[in-house]
Write a protein that holds these residues in place. Structure first.
Motif, PDB file in Angstrom:
ATOM      1  N   ALA A 404       0.822  -1.210   0.000  1.00  0.00           N
ATOM      2  CA  ALA A 404       0.000   0.000   0.000  1.00  0.00           C
ATOM      3  C   ALA A 404       0.855   1.259   0.000  1.00  0.00           C
ATOM      4  O   ALA A 404       0.510   2.264  -0.630  1.00  0.00           O
ATOM      5  CB  ALA A 404      -0.934  -0.005   1.207  1.00  0.00           C
ATOM      6  N   LYS A 405       2.006   1.223   0.699  1.00  0.00           N
ATOM      7  CA  LYS A 405       2.889   2.385   0.730  1.00  0.00           C
ATOM      8  C   LYS A 405       3.652   2.563  -0.577  1.00  0.00           C
ATOM      9  O   LYS A 405       3.916   3.683  -1.014  1.00  0.00           O
ATOM     10  CB  LYS A 405       3.890   2.249   1.883  1.00  0.00           C
ATOM     11  CG  LYS A 405       3.273   2.420   3.263  1.00  0.00           C
ATOM     12  CD  LYS A 405       4.340   2.331   4.343  1.00  0.00           C
ATOM     13  CE  LYS A 405       3.735   2.549   5.732  1.00  0.00           C
ATOM     14  NZ  LYS A 405       4.764   2.461   6.803  1.00  0.00           N
ATOM     15  N   LEU A 406       4.014   1.460  -1.194  1.00  0.00           N
ATOM     16  CA  LEU A 406       4.829   1.526  -2.402  1.00  0.00           C
ATOM     17  C   LEU A 406       4.010   1.847  -3.654  1.00  0.00           C
ATOM     18  O   LEU A 406       4.501   2.543  -4.554  1.00  0.00           O
ATOM     19  CB  LEU A 406       5.566   0.199  -2.599  1.00  0.00           C
ATOM     20  CG  LEU A 406       6.506   0.096  -3.803  1.00  0.00           C
ATOM     21  CD1 LEU A 406       7.579   1.183  -3.732  1.00  0.00           C
ATOM     22  CD2 LEU A 406       7.140  -1.282  -3.862  1.00  0.00           C
ATOM     23  N   THR A 407       2.767   1.375  -3.712  1.00  0.00           N
ATOM     24  CA  THR A 407       1.957   1.505  -4.929  1.00  0.00           C
ATOM     25  C   THR A 407       1.844   2.942  -5.442  1.00  0.00           C
ATOM     26  O   THR A 407       2.042   3.190  -6.637  1.00  0.00           O
ATOM     27  CB  THR A 407       0.553   0.905  -4.696  1.00  0.00           C
ATOM     28  OG1 THR A 407       0.692  -0.491  -4.389  1.00  0.00           O
ATOM     29  CG2 THR A 407      -0.316   1.075  -5.936  1.00  0.00           C
ATOM     30  N   PRO A 408       1.542   3.932  -4.598  1.00  0.00           N
ATOM     31  CA  PRO A 408       1.423   5.310  -5.120  1.00  0.00           C
ATOM     32  C   PRO A 408       2.737   5.868  -5.654  1.00  0.00           C
ATOM     33  O   PRO A 408       2.742   6.894  -6.342  1.00  0.00           O
ATOM     34  CB  PRO A 408       0.942   6.113  -3.895  1.00  0.00           C
ATOM     35  CG  PRO A 408       0.422   5.107  -2.936  1.00  0.00           C
ATOM     36  CD  PRO A 408       1.234   3.880  -3.156  1.00  0.00           C
ATOM     37  N   ARG A 409       3.858   5.202  -5.347  1.00  0.00           N
ATOM     38  CA  ARG A 409       5.166   5.715  -5.750  1.00  0.00           C
ATOM     39  C   ARG A 409       5.780   4.950  -6.913  1.00  0.00           C
ATOM     40  O   ARG A 409       6.929   5.184  -7.271  1.00  0.00           O
ATOM     41  CB  ARG A 409       6.126   5.672  -4.547  1.00  0.00           C
ATOM     42  CG  ARG A 409       5.682   6.544  -3.379  1.00  0.00           C
ATOM     43  CD  ARG A 409       6.592   6.380  -2.182  1.00  0.00           C
ATOM     44  NE  ARG A 409       6.264   7.310  -1.120  1.00  0.00           N
ATOM     45  CZ  ARG A 409       5.348   7.096  -0.193  1.00  0.00           C
ATOM     46  NH1 ARG A 409       4.665   5.949  -0.197  1.00  0.00           N
ATOM     47  NH2 ARG A 409       5.097   8.000   0.738  1.00  0.00           N
ATOM     48  N   LEU A 410       5.002   4.040  -7.483  1.00  0.00           N
ATOM     49  CA  LEU A 410       5.549   3.248  -8.592  1.00  0.00           C
ATOM     50  C   LEU A 410       5.733   4.076  -9.856  1.00  0.00           C
ATOM     51  O   LEU A 410       6.574   3.751 -10.694  1.00  0.00           O
ATOM     52  CB  LEU A 410       4.630   2.054  -8.890  1.00  0.00           C
ATOM     53  CG  LEU A 410       4.702   0.882  -7.902  1.00  0.00           C
ATOM     54  CD1 LEU A 410       3.687  -0.178  -8.281  1.00  0.00           C
ATOM     55  CD2 LEU A 410       6.101   0.285  -7.874  1.00  0.00           C
ATOM     56  N   TRP A 411       4.923   5.116 -10.003  1.00  0.00           N
ATOM     57  CA  TRP A 411       5.035   5.945 -11.198  1.00  0.00           C
ATOM     58  C   TRP A 411       5.078   7.400 -10.769  1.00  0.00           C
ATOM     59  O   TRP A 411       4.241   7.862 -10.013  1.00  0.00           O
ATOM     60  CB  TRP A 411       3.846   5.687 -12.134  1.00  0.00           C
ATOM     61  CG  TRP A 411       3.951   6.442 -13.427  1.00  0.00           C
ATOM     62  CD1 TRP A 411       3.413   7.658 -13.715  1.00  0.00           C
ATOM     63  CD2 TRP A 411       4.651   6.034 -14.600  1.00  0.00           C
ATOM     64  NE1 TRP A 411       3.722   8.042 -14.990  1.00  0.00           N
ATOM     65  CE2 TRP A 411       4.490   7.051 -15.573  1.00  0.00           C
ATOM     66  CE3 TRP A 411       5.402   4.914 -14.933  1.00  0.00           C
ATOM     67  CZ2 TRP A 411       5.040   6.968 -16.839  1.00  0.00           C
ATOM     68  CZ3 TRP A 411       5.953   4.840 -16.204  1.00  0.00           C
ATOM     69  CH2 TRP A 411       5.767   5.851 -17.138  1.00  0.00           C
ATOM     70  N   GLY A 412       6.054   8.117 -11.246  1.00  0.00           N
ATOM     71  CA  GLY A 412       6.186   9.515 -10.880  1.00  0.00           C
ATOM     72  C   GLY A 412       7.614   9.810 -10.452  1.00  0.00           C
ATOM     73  O   GLY A 412       8.535   9.029 -10.701  1.00  0.00           O
ATOM     74  N   ASP A 413       7.797  10.927  -9.802  1.00  0.00           N
ATOM     75  CA  ASP A 413       9.143  11.354  -9.396  1.00  0.00           C
ATOM     76  C   ASP A 413       9.530  10.694  -8.085  1.00  0.00           C
ATOM     77  O   ASP A 413       9.717  11.350  -7.041  1.00  0.00           O
ATOM     78  CB  ASP A 413       9.186  12.880  -9.261  1.00  0.00           C
ATOM     79  CG  ASP A 413       8.934  13.552 -10.596  1.00  0.00           C
ATOM     80  OD1 ASP A 413       9.302  12.953 -11.619  1.00  0.00           O
ATOM     81  OD2 ASP A 413       8.349  14.649 -10.607  1.00  0.00           O
ATOM     82  N   HIS A 414       9.637   9.348  -8.119  1.00  0.00           N
ATOM     83  CA  HIS A 414      10.014   8.565  -6.946  1.00  0.00           C
ATOM     84  C   HIS A 414      10.998   7.484  -7.398  1.00  0.00           C
ATOM     85  O   HIS A 414      11.146   7.223  -8.590  1.00  0.00           O
ATOM     86  CB  HIS A 414       8.804   7.891  -6.292  1.00  0.00           C
ATOM     87  CG  HIS A 414       7.637   8.806  -6.087  1.00  0.00           C
ATOM     88  ND1 HIS A 414       7.542   9.693  -5.047  1.00  0.00           N
ATOM     89  CD2 HIS A 414       6.498   8.967  -6.826  1.00  0.00           C
ATOM     90  CE1 HIS A 414       6.415  10.364  -5.132  1.00  0.00           C
ATOM     91  NE2 HIS A 414       5.765   9.938  -6.199  1.00  0.00           N
ATOM     92  N   PHE A 415      11.640   6.874  -6.441  1.00  0.00           N
ATOM     93  CA  PHE A 415      12.473   5.722  -6.758  1.00  0.00           C
ATOM     94  C   PHE A 415      12.445   4.775  -5.581  1.00  0.00           C
ATOM     95  O   PHE A 415      12.125   5.157  -4.444  1.00  0.00           O
ATOM     96  CB  PHE A 415      13.907   6.137  -7.102  1.00  0.00           C
ATOM     97  CG  PHE A 415      14.683   6.642  -5.912  1.00  0.00           C
ATOM     98  CD1 PHE A 415      15.480   5.776  -5.164  1.00  0.00           C
ATOM     99  CD2 PHE A 415      14.614   7.975  -5.539  1.00  0.00           C
ATOM    100  CE1 PHE A 415      16.191   6.241  -4.071  1.00  0.00           C
ATOM    101  CE2 PHE A 415      15.324   8.441  -4.446  1.00  0.00           C
ATOM    102  CZ  PHE A 415      16.110   7.572  -3.702  1.00  0.00           C
ATOM    103  N   TYR A 416      12.782   3.504  -5.811  1.00  0.00           N
ATOM    104  CA  TYR A 416      12.812   2.474  -4.773  1.00  0.00           C
ATOM    105  C   TYR A 416      14.236   1.965  -4.649  1.00  0.00           C
ATOM    106  O   TYR A 416      14.847   1.546  -5.632  1.00  0.00           O
ATOM    107  CB  TYR A 416      11.849   1.343  -5.152  1.00  0.00           C
ATOM    108  CG  TYR A 416      11.969   0.108  -4.281  1.00  0.00           C
ATOM    109  CD1 TYR A 416      11.849   0.200  -2.901  1.00  0.00           C
ATOM    110  CD2 TYR A 416      12.201  -1.139  -4.853  1.00  0.00           C
ATOM    111  CE1 TYR A 416      11.947  -0.914  -2.099  1.00  0.00           C
ATOM    112  CE2 TYR A 416      12.310  -2.268  -4.065  1.00  0.00           C
ATOM    113  CZ  TYR A 416      12.181  -2.155  -2.683  1.00  0.00           C
ATOM    114  OH  TYR A 416      12.270  -3.265  -1.903  1.00  0.00           O
ATOM    115  N   ASN A 417      14.796   1.988  -3.424  1.00  0.00           N
ATOM    116  CA  ASN A 417      16.189   1.596  -3.243  1.00  0.00           C
ATOM    117  C   ASN A 417      16.372   0.117  -2.941  1.00  0.00           C
ATOM    118  O   ASN A 417      17.482  -0.341  -2.699  1.00  0.00           O
ATOM    119  CB  ASN A 417      16.833   2.446  -2.131  1.00  0.00           C
ATOM    120  CG  ASN A 417      16.158   2.231  -0.774  1.00  0.00           C
ATOM    121  OD1 ASN A 417      15.341   1.329  -0.614  1.00  0.00           O
ATOM    122  ND2 ASN A 417      16.497   3.081   0.186  1.00  0.00           N
TER     123      ASN A 417
END
Length: 426
Positions: A404-417
């Motif tokens: 739930a926390k990661l889903t909104p950040r999958l597309w856009g000005d975000h990255f996953y480390n």
């Protein structure tokens, strides 16, 4: 309660069920038959739920207010409502004999005498399309509940898997129709063939021919035919691009607990602008197949602008994502290229209020992997953002909270480390 102006909370689940059923019917050519119009409350609910719904109401018209209420609704929804006065046990069979029109939803709320209600339930099946819904009112009364249970035991109706709001005020089922042999293709497709609203023509458009034939070939192989009439002649060529200047591919789509739909994919040659333009009046929507690495062309954008101006809703298939990643090692530049494609297409959609913009989060943008062998090995030709996070969650054993926390950040000005903290934070 018929003469009360106060809302009854006990009727809320029943109202929600009627509204959701009417809303779920196909946009085109959908018909509801209501036995027992009375003051038109249920009728109003269904007309509000569906913008093109046609309602045929049968009523004794014994109350003075019935015709007055009908006139009000007819003025509010011109051309969408008809009233058949008289006893439904007599008028309904006559209507069936004199009219070819058939219904997707039957709402029975008329005579509460058990024998009369049973006759309405039986007579209405002749007016029902294959798999039509039937809502039988007031099964909170023991005699009517007994009629309902008798019809279930006789397999005249069947309870669907679909979940509805729990209520004792009515019962919901589908009419059971006699089928031909299970391997009869026409029998399988009958719900779609006899209902214009369940048939859709989708125009396949592409700036180039890269991946278009392969995609259609994959869809043809997995088109869900189970009848003997499925023909290998419909398989497009994937070895030589566009050997034919025209491909027409029928696909059967069957949602869970819903009747099948027939989708006709029409794919003119990508460079034949006149042929594509001629298809626009026949199409109900567009499937855009865009090579991520090559992007859009000016001629394609012109034709796409003409298509959206006609109100055709697009779905974007961003094909050959693996090709883009191999040509451009910088992931940020790859992302910017994809964003540019989306922004340019959405800039042409913005001027048409009836169309939804192409949005990765909404699932109307599909990412293609480019290689049929790779795609088939993991269960599909393409994936949406929702599919991606679901598969990653399985592999990484992520919790629902992490997803739930990661889903909104999958597309856009975000990255996953790639790491989670001790408290589940990125």
């Amino acid at each position: 309660m018929h003469h009360s102006q106060e809302p009854n909370p006990k009727n809320l689940p029943k109202q929600r069920n009627l509204f959701s059923l009417a809303k779920s019917l196909p946009l085109e050519d959908s018909v509801v038959v209501e036995i027992g119009f009375n003051a038109g409350h249920s009728c109003l609910l269904m007309l509000l739920a569906h913008p093109k719904l046609q309602v045929i109401a049968f009523d004794l018209c014994e109350h003075a207010y019935t015709r007055a209420c009908f006139d009000i609704l007819q003025a509010a929804f011109p051309g969408r409502l008809r009233l058949v006065p008289g006893k439904s046990q007599q008028t309904l069979p006559r209507w069936v004999a004199d009219h070819e029109e058939r219904a997707d939803l039957i709402h029975i709320d008329g005579d509460h005498d058990p024998q009369a209600a049973k006759a309405d339930l039986k007579n209405a099946r002749a007016l029902a399309r294959l798999g039509a819904w039937v809502v039988f009112d007031d099964t909170c009364f023991t005699p009517l509940k007994a009629v309902w249970n008798e019809m279930l035991e006789a397999q005249f109706i069947s309870i669907p898997e679909r979940q509805f709001c729990a209520t004792t005020r009515h019962s919901i089922a589908r009419y059971v129709q006699k089928h031909s042999k299970q391997d009869d293709l026409l029998s399988i497709l009958r719900p779609a063939l006899e209902h214009r609203g369940r048939m859709r023509h989708v125009l396949v458009m592409a700036p180039t021919d890269h991946g278009q034939d392969s995609l259609l070939g994959y869809l043809c192989k997995h088109r869900l035919w189970s009848g003997k009439a499925s023909s290998k002649k419909l398989v497009p060529s994937t070895t030589e691009r566009h050997q034919s200047h025209w491909i027409s591919l029928p696909l059967r789509f069957e949602p869970r607990d819903e009747l099948p739909h027939l989708l006709q994919l029409v794919a003119p040659h990508f460079a034949d602008v006149q042929q594509i333009t001629d298809c626009l009046p026949l199409a109900d929507g567009i499937l855009l197949v865009v090579d991520c690495a090559e992007g859009l062309t000016e001629s394609f954008c012109q034709v796409f602008g003409t298509a959206v101006a006609r109100g055709l809703q697009p779905v974007l298939f961003l094909n050959k994502l693996d090709k883009l990643l191999s040509l451009e090692p910088d992931n940020e530049l790859c992302y910017q290229r994809l964003c540019n494609i989306l922004e340019r297409l959405n800039s042409m959609i913005e001027g048409v209020p009836s169309l939804k913009p192409l949005c990765v989060e909404d699932g109307n943008v599909v990412f293609g992997r480019g290689s049929l062998s790779v795609a088939e090995s993991i269960g599909g030709w393409g994936f949406t953002l929702a599919h991606f996070i679901t598969e990653m969650a399985k592999k990484k054993s992520w919790t629902e909270e992490q997803v739930a926390k990661l889903t909104p950040r999958l597309w856009g000005d975000h990255f996953y480390n790639g790491r989670w903290g001790t408290e589940g934070e990125r």
